[in-house]
Design an enzyme around this catalytic site. Structure first.
Site, PDB file in Angstrom:
ATOM      1  N   SER A   5      12.293   3.982  -0.288  1.00  0.00           N
ATOM      2  CA  SER A   5      11.148   4.028  -1.202  1.00  0.00           C
ATOM      3  C   SER A   5      10.204   5.142  -0.784  1.00  0.00           C
ATOM      4  O   SER A   5       9.646   5.118   0.321  1.00  0.00           O
ATOM      5  CB  SER A   5      10.403   2.691  -1.184  1.00  0.00           C
ATOM      6  OG  SER A   5       9.197   2.804  -1.905  1.00  0.00           O
ATOM      7  N   HIS A  28      14.254   5.362  -4.367  1.00  0.00           N
ATOM      8  CA  HIS A  28      13.433   4.406  -5.104  1.00  0.00           C
ATOM      9  C   HIS A  28      12.031   4.978  -5.325  1.00  0.00           C
ATOM     10  O   HIS A  28      11.353   5.377  -4.378  1.00  0.00           O
ATOM     11  CB  HIS A  28      13.340   3.100  -4.314  1.00  0.00           C
ATOM     12  CG  HIS A  28      12.757   1.966  -5.090  1.00  0.00           C
ATOM     13  ND1 HIS A  28      13.483   1.253  -6.024  1.00  0.00           N
ATOM     14  CD2 HIS A  28      11.526   1.406  -5.072  1.00  0.00           C
ATOM     15  CE1 HIS A  28      12.710   0.303  -6.543  1.00  0.00           C
ATOM     16  NE2 HIS A  28      11.523   0.382  -5.990  1.00  0.00           N
ATOM     17  N   ASP A  30       8.412   4.084  -6.988  1.00  0.00           N
ATOM     18  CA  ASP A  30       7.521   3.044  -7.505  1.00  0.00           C
ATOM     19  C   ASP A  30       6.451   3.668  -8.385  1.00  0.00           C
ATOM     20  O   ASP A  30       5.636   4.470  -7.920  1.00  0.00           O
ATOM     21  CB  ASP A  30       6.853   2.291  -6.360  1.00  0.00           C
ATOM     22  CG  ASP A  30       7.828   1.394  -5.618  1.00  0.00           C
ATOM     23  OD1 ASP A  30       8.494   0.575  -6.278  1.00  0.00           O
ATOM     24  OD2 ASP A  30       7.926   1.513  -4.384  1.00  0.00           O
ATOM     25  N   MET A  32       3.221   2.779 -10.524  1.00  0.00           N
ATOM     26  CA  MET A  32       2.215   1.731 -10.703  1.00  0.00           C
ATOM     27  C   MET A  32       1.023   2.283 -11.468  1.00  0.00           C
ATOM     28  O   MET A  32       0.627   3.430 -11.273  1.00  0.00           O
ATOM     29  CB  MET A  32       1.746   1.200  -9.344  1.00  0.00           C
ATOM     30  CG  MET A  32       2.845   0.767  -8.408  1.00  0.00           C
ATOM     31  SD  MET A  32       2.182   0.051  -6.885  1.00  0.00           S
ATOM     32  CE  MET A  32       3.606   0.177  -5.799  1.00  0.00           C
ATOM     33  N   HIS A  61      11.165   2.278 -10.592  1.00  0.00           N
ATOM     34  CA  HIS A  61      10.691   0.888 -10.722  1.00  0.00           C
ATOM     35  C   HIS A  61       9.311   0.938 -11.384  1.00  0.00           C
ATOM     36  O   HIS A  61       8.325   1.313 -10.761  1.00  0.00           O
ATOM     37  CB  HIS A  61      10.625   0.253  -9.331  1.00  0.00           C
ATOM     38  CG  HIS A  61      10.117  -1.145  -9.316  1.00  0.00           C
ATOM     39  ND1 HIS A  61       9.732  -1.767  -8.137  1.00  0.00           N
ATOM     40  CD2 HIS A  61       9.911  -2.057 -10.307  1.00  0.00           C
ATOM     41  CE1 HIS A  61       9.333  -2.993  -8.425  1.00  0.00           C
ATOM     42  NE2 HIS A  61       9.416  -3.185  -9.722  1.00  0.00           N
ATOM     43  N   MET A  63       6.193  -0.569 -12.513  1.00  0.00           N
ATOM     44  CA  MET A  63       5.254  -1.686 -12.392  1.00  0.00           C
ATOM     45  C   MET A  63       4.034  -1.346 -13.240  1.00  0.00           C
ATOM     46  O   MET A  63       2.953  -1.039 -12.740  1.00  0.00           O
ATOM     47  CB  MET A  63       4.894  -1.917 -10.923  1.00  0.00           C
ATOM     48  CG  MET A  63       6.048  -2.496 -10.125  1.00  0.00           C
ATOM     49  SD  MET A  63       5.706  -2.595  -8.346  1.00  0.00           S
ATOM     50  CE  MET A  63       6.318  -0.981  -7.848  1.00  0.00           C
ATOM     51  N   MET A 132      12.185  -9.138  -6.574  1.00  0.00           N
ATOM     52  CA  MET A 132      11.080  -8.795  -5.686  1.00  0.00           C
ATOM     53  C   MET A 132      11.001  -9.816  -4.561  1.00  0.00           C
ATOM     54  O   MET A 132      10.907 -11.029  -4.804  1.00  0.00           O
ATOM     55  CB  MET A 132       9.769  -8.756  -6.459  1.00  0.00           C
ATOM     56  CG  MET A 132       9.667  -7.644  -7.498  1.00  0.00           C
ATOM     57  SD  MET A 132       9.881  -5.978  -6.791  1.00  0.00           S
ATOM     58  CE  MET A 132       8.539  -5.919  -5.592  1.00  0.00           C
ATOM     59  N   ASP A 170      13.773  -5.833  -3.135  1.00  0.00           N
ATOM     60  CA  ASP A 170      12.684  -4.897  -2.825  1.00  0.00           C
ATOM     61  C   ASP A 170      11.520  -5.661  -2.208  1.00  0.00           C
ATOM     62  O   ASP A 170      10.950  -6.548  -2.833  1.00  0.00           O
ATOM     63  CB  ASP A 170      12.228  -4.210  -4.117  1.00  0.00           C
ATOM     64  CG  ASP A 170      11.121  -3.189  -3.893  1.00  0.00           C
ATOM     65  OD1 ASP A 170      10.730  -2.962  -2.737  1.00  0.00           O
ATOM     66  OD2 ASP A 170      10.651  -2.617  -4.893  1.00  0.00           O
TER      67      ASP A 170
END
Length: 219
Positions: A5, A28, A30, A32, A61, A63, A132, A170
């Site tokens: 990540s 990965h 993220d 957000m 991913h 979010m 998660m 994750d």
């Protein structure tokens, strides 16, 4: 599969940090928005830039709120896998179809409090299930071992032919937890601080992969 990540990477030297994990299976990312989760990270322009500097498949991913609208852009930017949250997506089946039509695999993520049983039929339209093992939003949280029941349920559904998803985990994955998740049936492991806090991130990836392989039960 090991998916480092980049949330834990040094953003001032991101290309170098990505090159340091060249042996990883997925990268990965993220995303957000400070609405769905209480944190703000990177977005589509950074993903577009990352795609130019690595051949590692990018695992996005999301979010974020309203992923139905935004997910397709990440697929069009060259992401290999684009994961949306069950708790945020309005039309998961249509969104999965749109992600696939744009050239990526479609993933569905479940927060710790979301039971997999409510999503089995929907998951038949997806390629990846991201379980998660922490509450989404911040890196460095402790691994929630109680989520292994969800992983085992997913593994059993895959092995029975009811689903055909990659089971990804994750949150809190490191040398002390990866074997637990592998034994429960996970296929792919997102690791942030366990990789990027190591003196040699590539070696950390290799050691995590070896630990997971040792723990995989004979099926």
């Amino acid at each position: 599969m090991i998916a480092p990540s980049i949330l834990n990477a040094d953003f001032a030297h991101l290309a170098d940090e990505i090159a340091a994990v060249a042996g990883a299976d997925w990268l990965h990312v993220d995303v957000m928005d400070n609405h769905f989760v209480p944190n703000l990270t990177l977005g589509l322009p950074v993903v577009e830039s990352i795609r130019k500097v690595t051949e590692i498949p990018i695992d996005c991913h999301l979010m974020i709120e309203n992923p139905d609208r935004w997910a397709i852009g990440y697929a069009e930017a060259g992401a290999y896998n684009v994961t949306v949250h069950a708790e945020a997506v309005a039309d998961p089946i249509a969104t999965a179809a749109n992600i696939r039509a744009a050239g990526a695999r479609a993933g569905l993520s479940l927060k710790p409090g979301t039971p997999i049983e409510d999503w089995v039929e929907v998951l038949k339209h997806f390629d990846t299930l991201l379980v998660m093992t922490v509450e989404p939003g911040f890196g460095g949280q402790s691994f929630m071992a109680e989520m292994m029941g969800k992983v085992r349920t997913a593994r059993n559904l895959v092995d029975a032919g009811e689903l055909s998803v990659v089971v990804e985990v994750d949150g809190g994955i490191g040398a002390d937890t990866i074997e637990i998740a592998a034994a429960a049936g996970a296929d792919c492991f997102v690791a942030g601080s366990a990789v990027y806090s190591a003196a040699d991130p590539a070696l950390a990836v290799a050691r995590l992969r070896a630990a997971a392989q040792r723990a995989v039960p004979v099926r």
